[in-house]
Design a protein around this motif. Structure first.
Motif, mmCIF file in Angstrom:
data_model
loop_
_atom_site.group_PDB
_atom_site.id
_atom_site.type_symbol
_atom_site.label_atom_id
_atom_site.label_comp_id
_atom_site.label_asym_id
_atom_site.label_seq_id
_atom_site.Cartn_x
_atom_site.Cartn_y
_atom_site.Cartn_z
ATOM 1 N N UNK A 1 -1.258 1.780 13.298
ATOM 2 C CA UNK A 1 -1.190 2.909 12.393
ATOM 3 C C UNK A 1 -1.433 2.459 10.954
ATOM 4 N N UNK A 2 -0.626 1.503 10.438
ATOM 5 C CA UNK A 2 -0.858 0.990 9.085
ATOM 6 C C UNK A 2 -2.062 0.061 9.110
ATOM 7 N N UNK A 3 -2.679 -0.103 7.943
ATOM 8 C CA UNK A 3 -3.728 -1.107 7.841
ATOM 9 C C UNK A 3 -3.386 -2.082 6.717
ATOM 10 N N UNK A 4 -4.303 -2.953 6.376
ATOM 11 C CA UNK A 4 -4.021 -3.976 5.368
ATOM 12 C C UNK A 4 -4.243 -3.514 3.932
ATOM 13 N N UNK A 5 -4.696 -2.299 3.731
ATOM 14 C CA UNK A 5 -4.928 -1.795 2.389
ATOM 15 C C UNK A 5 -3.601 -1.374 1.767
ATOM 16 N N UNK A 6 -3.332 -1.906 0.586
ATOM 17 C CA UNK A 6 -2.086 -1.621 -0.112
ATOM 18 C C UNK A 6 -2.379 -0.864 -1.396
ATOM 19 N N UNK A 7 -1.506 0.097 -1.707
ATOM 20 C CA UNK A 7 -1.593 0.786 -2.984
ATOM 21 C C UNK A 7 -0.313 0.508 -3.762
ATOM 22 N N UNK A 8 -0.427 0.587 -5.082
ATOM 23 C CA UNK A 8 0.713 0.370 -5.968
ATOM 24 C C UNK A 8 1.098 1.710 -6.570
ATOM 25 N N UNK A 9 2.395 2.011 -6.552
ATOM 26 C CA UNK A 9 2.930 3.235 -7.141
ATOM 27 C C UNK A 9 3.848 2.854 -8.284
ATOM 28 N N UNK A 10 3.586 3.410 -9.450
ATOM 29 C CA UNK A 10 4.409 3.118 -10.623
ATOM 30 C C UNK A 10 5.055 4.415 -11.092
ATOM 31 N N UNK A 11 6.384 4.387 -11.176
ATOM 32 C CA UNK A 11 7.138 5.566 -11.590
ATOM 33 C C UNK A 11 8.302 5.096 -12.457
ATOM 34 N N UNK A 12 8.454 5.712 -13.619
ATOM 35 C CA UNK A 12 9.510 5.322 -14.571
ATOM 36 C C UNK A 12 9.525 3.818 -14.836
ATOM 37 N N UNK A 13 8.360 3.239 -15.054
ATOM 38 C CA UNK A 13 8.206 1.809 -15.340
ATOM 39 C C UNK A 13 8.721 0.911 -14.229
ATOM 40 N N UNK A 14 8.852 1.437 -13.028
ATOM 41 C CA UNK A 14 9.203 0.633 -11.863
ATOM 42 C C UNK A 14 8.085 0.786 -10.844
ATOM 43 N N UNK A 15 7.925 -0.242 -10.016
ATOM 44 C CA UNK A 15 6.816 -0.224 -9.066
ATOM 45 C C UNK A 15 7.294 -0.416 -7.646
ATOM 46 N N UNK A 16 6.518 0.132 -6.746
ATOM 47 C CA UNK A 16 6.666 -0.123 -5.326
ATOM 48 C C UNK A 16 5.265 -0.114 -4.728
ATOM 49 N N UNK A 17 5.169 -0.475 -3.476
ATOM 50 C CA UNK A 17 3.872 -0.503 -2.805
ATOM 51 C C UNK A 17 3.940 0.339 -1.533
ATOM 52 N N UNK A 18 2.771 0.656 -1.030
ATOM 53 C CA UNK A 18 2.652 1.375 0.243
ATOM 54 C C UNK A 18 1.430 0.844 0.966
#
Length: 120
Positions: A1-18
């Motif tokens: 289901x998931x693949x190797x492509x990652x995106x970065x999400x930045x919210x309120x100067x904090x980051x996470x990935x998906x």
């Protein structure tokens, strides 16, 4: 289901990935990046924002979601980020685009501006 492509999400100067999910709609979503979106809250379970252009949604829809999903909702041309599970079904269906890796609690806060970009 998931693949190797990652995106970065930045919210309120904090980051996470998906990690992106393998489907044609996810591939199309990647072509919109980078994005800057103003989020709104819905039902205390998700943040959502309208996309700047419509995706074709050539992927089967599901009426259920998991915490951490980033999904496309075609009726309003929006993405939704699910941070709580209220066990409600979405009759029109959603198309999962990505799954957030960690820090889902960032979306529970009263934050409104999100930047999404593809990770190198």
């Amino acid at each position: 289901m998931k693949n190797n492509t990652t995106i970065k999400l930045k919210i309120n100067n904090q980051e996470t990935t998906a990690h992106m999910i393998n489907n044609p709609t996810s591939d199309e979503f990647l072509q919109l990046l980078p994005l800057q979106l103003d989020l709104k809250d819905l039902f205390g379970r998700e943040k959502y924002a309208e996309l700047p252009s419509t995706l074709t949604a050539n992927t089967p829809r599901t009426s259920t979601y998991e915490v951490g999903y980033i999904a496309y909702y075609k009726p309003t041309n929006s993405i939704a980020i699910y941070y709580e599970d209220d066990h409600q079904e979405i009759p029109e269906g959603i198309i999962p685009l990505a799954i957030i890796d960690n820090n889902i609690d960032l979306f529970k806060e009263n934050n409104t501006h999100l930047t999404i970009e593809q990770s190198p």
